[in-house]
Every structure is written in C-alpha cells, then in structure tokens.
Scaffold this motif. Structure first.
Motif, short mmCIF file in Angstrom:
data_model
loop_
_atom_site.label_atom_id
_atom_site.label_comp_id
_atom_site.label_asym_id
_atom_site.label_seq_id
_atom_site.Cartn_x
_atom_site.Cartn_y
_atom_site.Cartn_z
N GLY A 71 8.92 -0.87 -8.19
CA GLY A 71 9.27 0.40 -8.99
C GLY A 71 8.97 1.12 -8.03
N LEU A 72 9.31 1.88 -8.24
CA LEU A 72 9.51 3.73 -7.19
C LEU A 72 7.91 4.40 -7.07
CD1 LEU A 72 10.86 6.02 -6.44
CD2 LEU A 72 11.63 7.02 -8.78
N VAL A 73 7.20 3.81 -6.17
CA VAL A 73 6.20 3.93 -5.73
C VAL A 73 6.26 5.30 -4.71
CG1 VAL A 73 4.12 3.51 -4.56
CG2 VAL A 73 5.84 1.64 -6.08
N LEU A 74 5.53 6.67 -4.58
CA LEU A 74 5.46 7.64 -3.79
C LEU A 74 4.35 7.52 -3.42
CD1 LEU A 74 6.69 10.55 -6.76
CD2 LEU A 74 7.95 9.08 -5.12
N PRO A 75 4.39 7.83 -2.21
CA PRO A 75 3.03 7.87 -1.26
C PRO A 75 2.94 8.86 -1.20
CG PRO A 75 5.28 7.56 0.06
CD PRO A 75 5.70 7.81 -1.30
N CYS A 76 1.61 9.23 -1.81
CA CYS A 76 0.78 10.56 -2.02
C CYS A 76 -0.63 9.79 -3.04
CB CYS A 76 2.09 10.86 -2.94
SG CYS A 76 1.30 12.42 -3.51
N ASP A 77 -1.18 10.88 -2.93
CA ASP A 77 -2.40 11.21 -3.26
C ASP A 77 -2.45 11.19 -4.68
OD1 ASP A 77 -5.71 10.64 -2.43
OD2 ASP A 77 -5.63 12.30 -3.98
N PHE A 121 1.05 1.18 1.36
CA PHE A 121 0.66 0.93 0.29
C PHE A 121 1.70 -0.83 0.04
CE2 PHE A 121 1.31 4.99 -1.00
CZ PHE A 121 -0.13 5.10 -1.87
N ASP A 122 1.38 -2.05 -0.79
CA ASP A 122 2.02 -2.94 -0.48
C ASP A 122 2.65 -2.97 -2.09
OD1 ASP A 122 2.61 -5.17 -1.09
OD2 ASP A 122 0.79 -6.50 -1.83
N CYS A 123 3.52 -3.14 -2.54
CA CYS A 123 4.82 -2.61 -3.46
C CYS A 123 5.60 -4.05 -3.92
CB CYS A 123 5.71 -2.08 -2.76
SG CYS A 123 5.39 -0.24 -2.16
N ARG A 124 4.93 -5.10 -3.35
CA ARG A 124 5.51 -6.58 -4.12
C ARG A 124 5.44 -6.73 -5.14
NH1 ARG A 124 3.89 -8.85 1.73
NH2 ARG A 124 1.61 -7.81 0.97
#
Length: 135
Positions: A71-77, A121-124
C-alpha cells in the motif's frame, strides 16, 4: 540490477503515478499508511499536489523504491502526520505553499523525529494499491 533496467522502472513508476493521480483526482479521497504501526489515514486527493505531500511521496520512493506489492506507506511519524492534517484541514489555503521543512519547523516542539531520521518500514505485508494498474 542493470542501470537500464533501473531507469525503465523509474519511468514506469512515474507513468503509473501520473495515471493514478488522474484517476483518483475525481475520487475525492485516498488511504495512506503512516508510521511503524502503519496507521491508516484517509486524505483528500487534492493534498497530493501540496509541496509537503510531494516531499513525503518522494521520501516514500527513496525509502521503499518501486514495489509491485504494498500500500501507499509514508515514512513519517504518526504525531507529525496527525498535526499536519489538522493544520491543513483548518486552513489549507494559508499553508498550501508550506513544504516538508516548513512543517517540521512548525512542529519542532513535538516529537516528530520519525520524519527527519527516515525510519525504515517493512511494507511486504500490504496488499497492492495499484494491483490492477496497467502500464
């Protein structure tokens, strides 16, 4: 990986993102996942054109690259992102030109270091956002 193959993947990703933006522009909202806990947020699609979201999307591309699954994951807090949405929902017009660094400065008193340090992050475990997209 060969350089030519990498370039073609980048071109392909940009084409998919452009098509995706055109398609969702009329949809009104989009789900994104934020933070290590991958909290789900629904954001207005118009936010994708704001400089802060362009920066977050670029950071996501740098962090995760082109992934055919996820999915669309944003590397943010999550705290930073929640505050960002609060500010934009209250007065989008006033803050529409703010970029990522402007918001980081605005929220500097908050614990938003996840965005600055680039948490991995692990996006799998996500289902593909663009699963049926054709290129």
């Amino acid at each position: 990986m060969k350089t030519g193959n990498k370039i073609s993947q980048i071109v392909r990703l940009k084409q998919v993102v452009q098509r995706w933006r055109r398609r969702i522009a009329t949809a009104g909202s989009l789900a994104v996942y934020v933070g290590t806990e991958r909290r789900r947020f629904i954001i207005p699609t118009r936010f994708l054109n704001l400089p802060v979201f362009v920066s977050l999307l670029n950071k996501a591309e740098e962090e995760f690259g082109f992934q055919s699954s996820g999915g669309l994951v944003l590397p943010c807090d999550v705290v930073f992102f929640t505050n960002l949405l609060d500010v934009l929902e209250k007065n989008e017009r006033q803050f529409s030109d703010f970029d990522f660094d402007d918001f980081m400065a605005m929220f500097s008193d908050l614990d938003a270091t996840g965005c600055r340090t680039g948490v991995v992050f692990d996006c799998r475990s996500f289902t593909p956002l663009l699963q049926n997209a054709s290129v």
